[in-house]
Design an enzyme around this catalytic site. Structure first.
Site, PDB file in Angstrom:
ATOM      1  N   HIS A   1      -6.229  -3.023  64.637  1.00 15.99           N
ATOM      2  CA  HIS A   1      -4.873  -2.828  65.151  1.00 15.99           C
ATOM      3  C   HIS A   1      -3.850  -2.677  64.025  1.00 15.99           C
ATOM      4  O   HIS A   1      -4.088  -3.043  62.875  1.00 15.99           O
ATOM      5  CB  HIS A   1      -4.472  -4.015  66.033  1.00 15.99           C
ATOM      6  CG  HIS A   1      -4.438  -5.319  65.293  1.00 15.99           C
ATOM      7  ND1 HIS A   1      -3.374  -5.700  64.485  1.00 15.99           N
ATOM      8  CD2 HIS A   1      -5.334  -6.328  65.221  1.00 15.99           C
ATOM      9  CE1 HIS A   1      -3.622  -6.875  63.959  1.00 15.99           C
ATOM     10  NE2 HIS A   1      -4.809  -7.282  64.384  1.00 15.99           N
TER      11      HIS A   1
ATOM     12  N   GLU B   1      -9.900 -11.393  68.814  1.00 15.01           N
ATOM     13  CA  GLU B   1     -10.031 -11.999  67.491  1.00 15.01           C
ATOM     14  C   GLU B   1     -10.643 -13.393  67.597  1.00 15.01           C
ATOM     15  O   GLU B   1     -10.661 -14.000  68.682  1.00 15.01           O
ATOM     16  CB  GLU B   1      -8.645 -12.054  66.824  1.00 15.01           C
ATOM     17  CG  GLU B   1      -8.630 -12.630  65.406  1.00 15.01           C
ATOM     18  CD  GLU B   1      -9.513 -11.865  64.428  1.00 15.01           C
ATOM     19  OE1 GLU B   1     -10.750 -11.955  64.564  1.00 15.01           O
ATOM     20  OE2 GLU B   1      -8.972 -11.205  63.529  1.00 15.01           O
TER      21      GLU B   1
END
Length: 203
Positions: free
Chosen positions: A5, A78
């Site tokens: 990202h 994550e």
């Protein structure tokens, strides 16, 4: 293709984000738009993203250019960082020196668990993309730095203690893995690193 990202405020402040849902900042949005223009030219067949907003927002930039829908997958999140989330690297180093040395949040998600979770997701995505003996097809998987590095290491058959051999992914950069004769290979790593886009109109 494994795409990290774009930048968030916490990235810029060097804070451990983990599964805290921090959105892209202005720079991160610009990074995503710029990288998406490059990736769209590769004509991906599938976009799958972590459901955290910084990853989903990055994936959305590519979806707008390709017309593809983004499939969200929570297994691409994550690493959960427990009490480290929101702390800067300096704060973690001072408060948890032993755990910092091993990069192991005391109440967070173990390295082996993250590696397996993400690797299973990557296998699942590859299976939905094409038949096992197919040689074409491109999936863009949008996720997070540690999650991608650990999942990729597991996919490639590397022991967890050697996952650090793969350097970190920069914001909005990507790695490419491919499968041949049922074996995964690393074809590119940390590709697409670009000069930071200029945000203001007067420069």
């Amino acid at each position: 293709m494994l795409w990290r990202h774009g930048q968030t405020v916490w990235n810029a402040e060097r804070r451990f984000q983990g599964q805290s849902d921090i959105p892209l900042d202005e720079m991160g949005q610009a990074q995503a738009e710029r990288a998406a223009r490059l990736l769209a030219g590769l004509r991906p067949d599938l976009i799958v993203s972590s459901d955290l907003s910084r990853a989903a927002g990055t994936a959305a930039a590519l979806a707008r250019l390709t017309g593809l829908e983004v499939t969200l997958d929570k297994d691409l999140r994550e690493r959960h960082g427990g009490c480290w989330e929101g702390l800067t690297d300096t704060e973690i180093r001072a408060r948890y020196p032993v755990e910092h040395a091993n990069w192991s949040p005391p109440d967070g998600e173990p390295t082996s668990v993250v590696a397996e979770r993400v690797a299973v997701a990557l296998h699942r995505i590859a299976a939905t993309l094409a038949e096992p003996d197919a040689t074409t097809g491109l999936a863009v998987v949008v996720s997070h730095g540690a999650a991608l590095r650990l999942g990729m290491s597991r996919l490639l058959g590397m022991p967890d203690e050697l996952s650090g051999v793969l350097g970190p992914l920069s914001n909005c950069s990507w790695s490419v893995v491919g499968r041949r004769r049922d074996r995964w290979r690393l074809l590119e790593h940390n590709a697409g690193t670009l000069p930071e886009p200029i945000l203001s109109d007067d420069r």
